[in-house]
Design an enzyme around this catalytic site. Structure first.
Site, PDB file in Angstrom:
ATOM      1  CG  HIS A  80      -4.207   0.495   4.423  1.00 47.75           C
ATOM      2  ND1 HIS A  80      -3.646  -0.351   3.498  1.00 47.75           N
ATOM      3  CD2 HIS A  80      -5.129   1.238   3.753  1.00 47.75           C
ATOM      4  CE1 HIS A  80      -4.218  -0.133   2.320  1.00 47.75           C
ATOM      5  NE2 HIS A  80      -5.115   0.820   2.456  1.00 47.75           N
ATOM      6  CB  CYS A 126      -0.933  -0.010   1.201  1.00 46.69           C
ATOM      7  SG  CYS A 126      -0.093  -0.053   2.788  1.00 46.69           S
TER       8      CYS A 126
END
Length: 1303
Positions: free
Chosen positions: A365, A49
């Site tokens: 994230h 990510c």
């Protein structure tokens, strides 16, 4: 310390719920098409990510994207020429071009980055490692810079992203300014202690630190320690300004890291001049004040001013060579402003990218908010955007597994419920049923308990605190604005009851072209409002990196909204072809997944018997393939076509399933002809029953779930009889009793029904009462294969006999006491025994059945396991149940004594194939010691010498730990019944001693010195060794003319660990095979370790003890007898060198070279040593190290290790030379070095591989593929069977991107 800091956030993945269709398609599912907003995401490879967020930022930076597109094949090369020797293919820029082209035009919801990460050199699961996006930003830009050296894009990164900071120290006495310039890619701003970005920049680049007291500064002009001021100033700014926010800190009190989640504001427009220009460098008022405090007159002030900030006249004296115009003068006057206009007018930046970290200090994230500068996407108001829940493309139904928004999930569950109302408990149960994961495991960590979540969203859900009923309000959550993590990126339309009418929506104003913001979250992209940026100021989901672009960077009108702008033609053609292929794949896939195969059964081929349908003939089905997107009318037409006149026009179609009791009919499919098959229960592989809808062979056929037949086994009579029939679940017990009475001829008034419950020894009879006669078989929870006993009240009970028979265990015993019969099949009998029968009684029964009276040693039984083979003999005092004998177990009856209760059976064999010891058994007392066990095994194997020891084995038969304490009992040594031991040659030494085996190895000759010792005084030493090795070869059966000398085992030496290496060498000289050689001193013996059959480390110095040299018992030590004395130092490495035969893939006889690394273990030093040894000029000498386990050769060449860039002031240019003793070469004693003379071997300069290397790599590749398949299978099993706990933190791995040398 930062391991796991930037991991992917744990998202609840779950067991897939039972779906309507199991996708049997062999065609791989093509990527989904591009979504409504027109922008593509990037697929996450596991933990990428951070990479995806940065790549999207670079892609939506038009200046970077277009500069990359301007580079053609003539500068970057072609991928197909990558493996051509001498070609320069810049793989990273090429893969970035391809990625950006796909992001622009590829008809995919998300594009992959596998090719790009492979160009990074990531081949060892690096994509699964977790890294920091700020670190990636610097490393990726460095890799791009190195990849573009020598092209028009050489200055791409420096032109767009590089700025300059000057570190200043101002003397408070003389006013001298010491400066050191530093290049920067991003400015780091501390979040802690600062309320906003402007405050953080002011504290970092405007405030000056006082250097006084013990921290005084030594001024070169004053030549003494003085008070001074220190600070950093921005000298020049880039076109794209990157700001890294330092949000992660470490608490030294709690000794744990934490994330700064406090509020930190940043503007969308940043003026880098007007807000900071008075603070970056002192103005004239400050200088005047400074003058009165420290300087005596105005001349010194002017001198100070001119030394600090030159005036225009002095600057003009420098001429055009240093400063060409007034614009460059601004750099000196203001220190941070790139031109004079910047001194009076603002240098304004506009925010266009926010990289966000969601999570805490131990995991999270990344995703990015990006402004679409070129208007490539289609922005729609989040209220107007169609709410689209993820769907299964094969069924069109909501895919709850992919639904990450709890609001949308609960909304859909309530919508599908009757009255749109459910209790909280039922909502939780439905979430678990549909997703496979409970609320607590999937959402609690982020959203809290479900009660608090529902109360927080009371505008969407109405909850009754008394009854805990939850009702869906009229305004649904999917209409709400700003819901994070919604399922807005799927590609399906909602059903009418799930959709929201437009008149209930509030509309956000449409932003101007180039000012639309989108959220890029890996594969998902959706529009956001500009005010959503404020949500990233603080909290767990907060801004981590900011990207600003100069407001003066104006885009040409033709670039706005045109994704093909400046896109190279060859990339455009590739993407167009790729889209055509995707469209074709989707068409094939749609046809494949929507084609269902049905089995048509006609009523005239069945009969209704015992409550179920049964076929008259075995083959009654007719196959029919149909598209599920068609209607019921189409299905009827297809059935008529295959029926060939066997049915009337007004036929009925029912769904049919095969149950244990027989076939049964369910829902009718003969309703609305216009109803799509997807709205019916018809699915792939279903059986459809075609009939008149009334009777089969004159009997009415019940349909539906309530009438399902259950197969019951009814036992009755004396002698016992039984029958098994199907009975409808909705039949009452009384009707069932009547049926049984008719079948068994037991009068209805005399019959009693009992059910056998429990298993094995716990079985019992439960009688049905008169009160239960009105209950149905379903209410009584009767299931298939249940046993019912029908008894006559006036006769003896049958149930007790049935239970007694059910407790029997069926065993099969094979007779191996006699020789094999002529037909090859041994006699096998069946024994029905009770569970409490002893093994001794089972043996007696078997002997009786086989009619064996006088069996040697009484005979014994052992289990013949299907997988493990023959097991140890069974203890006869155990019962069948205690011996874990189950129904169907096969026992072997053989001659021999069975073990007593205090004995165990062990098997043993030799680990050395040269020792002729076959697998045998011994029976020992449990209290026996290991010494007694060893003596018994030696006697059983016929071994008399006192030079053996025992070793345990693991579960797969491999050698495990040595059993060295002879006084311990078998139980204390964890030796159990049935264990397998290895008997190995070698007597175990006493404690504190070792007994290594000594192996004599030949000594390699030094290059061009084969005759150097001929005729010398000590040449007889090497001659004696050669004769000894040749004698060994002749005795082993090898040809005497074979030049390769094999090593010779010369015995064992028992030595104390406290003895020195020299003591060990003296003991070796006393061995019988060495005594006749008469070696003068121990300096003629070289001692080495043996690892994997190869000579490795040379043991040194002679005065070191064996314990410090880490020698272990039962190891093998190599010795080499030298022709001259040798005392190697720690800086000398013994290497094996092989010269390549020109024009072949073969090598000459290896030679030995002692490499002195006193002056450094560099490639140049090694070249000099080998050049002298092999008489090859250094310029023609090419070297490589061989890695035998990997079958690879690593080219050895001089490399520079630079920690700082050469252009930085005050630093020494250049770097340290690569140390070959460190990574990646790790040259040690015994390593093989390949040598090429490129003067005579021009072709394949870097190819050192042999045919054996090629074969070895192929074998390794097979192993890698097998392990990959095993990992995929293991991952699949883990996904199927759960594991939703907290993920283990993995050790931190350095982030690297490998780039070829293009300089």
């Amino acid at each position: 310390m930062l391991a796991g800091l930037f991991g992917e956030e744990q998202v609840g993945s779950a067991l897939p719920s039972e779906s309507k269709q199991v996708n049997k398609s062999t065609v791989p599912c093509p990527p989904r098409p591009r979504i409504q907003c027109g922008l593509a995401g990037i697929r996450n490879q596991g933990a990428t990510c951070y990479l995806n967020s940065l790549l999207q930022t670079l892609f939506l930076t038009p200046e970077f994207r277009e500069a990359l597109f301007d580079l053609g094949d003539e500068e970057l090369g072609k991928l197909e020429e990558r493996d051509v020797p001498g070609s320069k293919v810049r793989v990273i820029p090429i893969q970035l071009q391809k990625l950006f082209a796909r992001l622009l035009l590829s008809d995919q919801q998300s594009v992959p980055t596998v090719d790009l990460t492979e160009s990074f050199g990531w081949t060892n699961n690096e994509e699964l490692q977790q890294h920091d996006v700020q670190e990636l930003n610097r490393i990726l830009f460095s890799a791009i810079e190195d990849s573009l050296v020598g092209t028009r894009g050489t200055d791409l990164i420096s032109r767009l992203y590089h700025g300059m900071v000057v570190n200043q120290i101002i003397c408070s006495v003389c006013g001298k300014v010491s400066e050191r310039e530093e290049d920067f890619l991003d400015l780091t701003v501390t979040v802690a202690g600062n309320s906003d970005l402007e405050n953080g920049l002011h504290n970092a680049f405007c405030e000056m630190e006082s250097m006084d007291g013990q921290n005084q500064y030594r001024c070169e002009s004053c030549n003494k320690l003085v008070d001074a001021r220190k600070g950093a100033k921005i000298r020049s700014l880039p076109e794209i300004l990157t700001l890294s926010l330092l949000r992660f800190s470490f608490d030294f009190v709690k000794m744990q890291r934490f994330k700064e989640s406090g509020k930190f504001l940043f503007p969308q427009t940043l003026d880098m001049v007007s807000k900071f220009k008075h603070d970056f460098l002192p103005n004239i008022e400050e200088v005047s004040k400074f003058k009165h405090d420290f300087l005596p007159n105005i001349e010194e002030v002017n001198k100070f001013i001119h030394g600090f900030i030159p005036n225009i006249e002095e600057m003009n004296n420098f001429g055009h060579s240093s400063i060409s115009n007034h614009e460059e003068l601004g750099i000196f006057r203001h220190g941070y402003i790139p031109n004079v206009e910047g001194a009076t007018s603002p240098v304004t930046y506009k925010l266009f990218s926010i990289v966000i970290h969601r999570g805490g200090a131990y995991g999270g994230h990344y995703h990015a908010y990006l402004r679409d500068v070129d208007g490539l996407g289609k922005w729609t108001s989040p209220e107007e955007e169609a709410v689209q829940l993820p769907t299964d493309p094969s069924t069109g139904e909501v895919d709850f597994i992919e639904c990450d928004s709890p609001v949308d999930l609960i909304h859909t569950i309530l919508t599908r419920s009757s009255g749109k109302t459910l209790t909280v408990d039922k909502i939780c149960a439905e979430i678990t049923k549909q997703t496979g994961v409970s609320w607590n495991k999937r959402f609690r960590r982020q959203y809290g308990s479900i009660h608090k979540f529902l109360e927080k969203h009371n505008e969407e859900f109405a909850i009754d605190t008394t009854s805990h009923l939850v009702t869906l309000r009229e305004i649904t959550p999917v209409q709400k604005a700003g819901l994070a993590g919604g399922c807005l990126t799927a590609i399906s339309d909602m059903s009418p009851e799930e959709s929201v009418s437009d008149n209930k929506r509030t509309h956000s104003p449409m932003p101007e072209l180039g000012s639309c913001w989108f959220d890029f979250d890996d594969a998902r992209v959706h529009p956001i409002r500009e005010r959503d940026i404020q949500k990233t100021f603080s909290g767990k989901s907060s801004a981590y990196m900011l990207f600003y672009r100069k407001e003066s960077l104006i885009r040409p009108p033709e670039a706005l909204g045109d994704p093909t702008y400046r896109l190279p033609h060859h990339l455009l053609s590739e993407v167009i072809q790729e889209n055509e292929d995707l469209h074709f794949q989707r068409e094939i896939y749609e046809v494949e997944i929507n084609t269902i195969c049905l089995q048509i059964h006609f009523g005239d081929m069945f009969e209704f018997v015992d409550g179920s349908l049964r076929p008259i003939n075995k083959t009654t089905k007719t196959e029919l393939a149909l598209d599920r997107r068609k209607t019921v009318g189409d299905l009827k037409a297809a059935v008529l076509e295959v029926a060939e006149g066997r049915v009337a026009e007004n036929f009925h179609i029912h769904l049919m399933k095969e149950l244990v009791a027989g076939y049964h009919l369910y829902e009718s499919i003969s309703g609305d002809d216009d109803l799509p098959l997807m709205k019916t229960p018809v699915d792939d592989g279903n059986m459809l029953f075609v009939w008149d809808g009334g009777k089969i062979n004159g009997q009415c056929v019940p349909t539906g779930v309530n009438c399902e037949p259950v197969l019951l086994n009814v036992m009755y009579g004396n002698p016992q009889s039984e029958f098994a029939d199907g009975f409808p679940k909705n039949m009452t017990l009384y009707d069932f009793k009547v049926k049984v009475s008719d079948r068994t001829n037991i009068p209805l008034s005399q019959i009693t029904l009992k059910k056998i419950t429990g298993e094995d020894m716990s079985q019992k009879l439960v009688e049905f009462t008169e009160d239960q006669m009105g209950s149905t078989l379903k209410d009584l929870q009767l299931t298939d294969f249940d046993q019912i006993v029908a008894e006559n009240k006036d006769r003896q009970s049958l149930g007790e006999k049935v239970i007694l028979a059910n407790t029997k265990v069926i065993l099969f015993v094979e007779n191996k006491c006699s020789s094999t019969p002529m037909d090859g099949n041994r006699t096998t009998i069946r024994l029905d025994v009770d569970r409490d029968t002893s093994i001794a009684e089972v043996k007696i029964l078997a002997l009786s059945k086989f009619d064996l009276c006088d069996l040697k040693e009484g005979g014994r039984l052992r289990i013949d396991h299907d997988t493990l083979g023959l097991r140890p003999p069974l203890h006869e005092q155990l019962t069948v149940e205690e011996a874990s004998l189950t129904g169907g177990t096969t026992l072997i009856l053989e001659e021999g004594q069975s073990p007593a209760s205090n004995q165990i059976t062990l098997t043993f064999t030799s680990s050395d194939p040269k020792v002729d010891v076959v697998c045998k058994e011994v029976i020992l007392d449990k209290s026996s010691t290991l010494g007694e066990c060893l003596e018994c095994i030696k006697m059983r194997a016929g071994l008399k010498e006192d030079r053996w020891h025992l070793r345990k084995t693991n579960w797969c038969g491999e050698a495990a730990e040595v059993l060295d304490d002879m006084d311990l009992s078998l139980g204390q040594s964890l030796v159990n019944d049935g264990d397998h031991l290895l008997i190995e040659e070698g007597k175990l030494p006493p404690k504190g001693y070792i007994r290594p085996s000594v192996v004599l190895y030949p000594t390699l000759e030094k290059p061009h010195q084969s005759d150097a010792n001929t005729g010398s005084m000590l040449s007889w030493i090497t001659s004696g060794i050669k004769d000894l090795l040749k004698l060994n070869q002749t005795s082993s059966g090898e040809a005497s003319e074979n030049e390769t000398q094999e090593p010779l085992s010369i015995g064992e030496v028992e030595v104390s660990l406290q003895d020195t290496l020299e003591d060990f060498q003296q003991l070796v000289m006393t061995l019988p095979l060495m005594a006749d050689i008469n070696i003068p001193t121990t300096n003629f013996i070289r001692v080495r370790m043996i690892e994997d059959g190869q000579l490795t480390t040379v043991l040194r110095p002679p005065t070191q003890t064996l314990q410090k040299l880490k020698l272990k018992s039962c190891c093998k030590i190599a010795i080499q007898v030298l022709s001259q004395e040798e005392r190697l130092s720690a800086n000398e490495i013994v290497i094996k060198v092989q010269q390549r035969v020109s024009g072949t893939r073969m090598y000459m006889t290896p030679h030995e070279v002692i490499w002195d690394v006193t002056q450094g273990a560099t490639a140049q030093s090694l070249k000099q040593s080998l050049s002298t040894a092999f008489l090859i000029e250094e310029q023609y000498l090419h070297l490589a190290k061989h890695f035998p386990k990997r079958y690879e050769w690593l080219i050895i060449q001089e490399q520079q290790q630079q920690s700082k860039k050469n252009h930085q002031k005050g630093k020494k240019k250049g770097g340290q030379r690569c140390n070959l003793k460190n990574a990646p070469f790790h040259i040690r004693d015994g390593d093989t070095i390949g040598v090429k003379d490129v003067q005579f071997d021009q072709m394949g300069k870097n190819d050192f591989a042999t045919v054996e290397d090629d074969c070895g790599q192929m074998e390794l590749q097979k192993l890698v593929e097998e392990k990959k398949k095993e990992r995929e299978m293991r991952k699949k099993r883990q996904e199927e069977f759960g594991g939703f706990g907290r993920r283990n933190n993995h050790p931190e791995v350095a982030l690297t991107i490998k780039v070829d040398n293009f300089r």
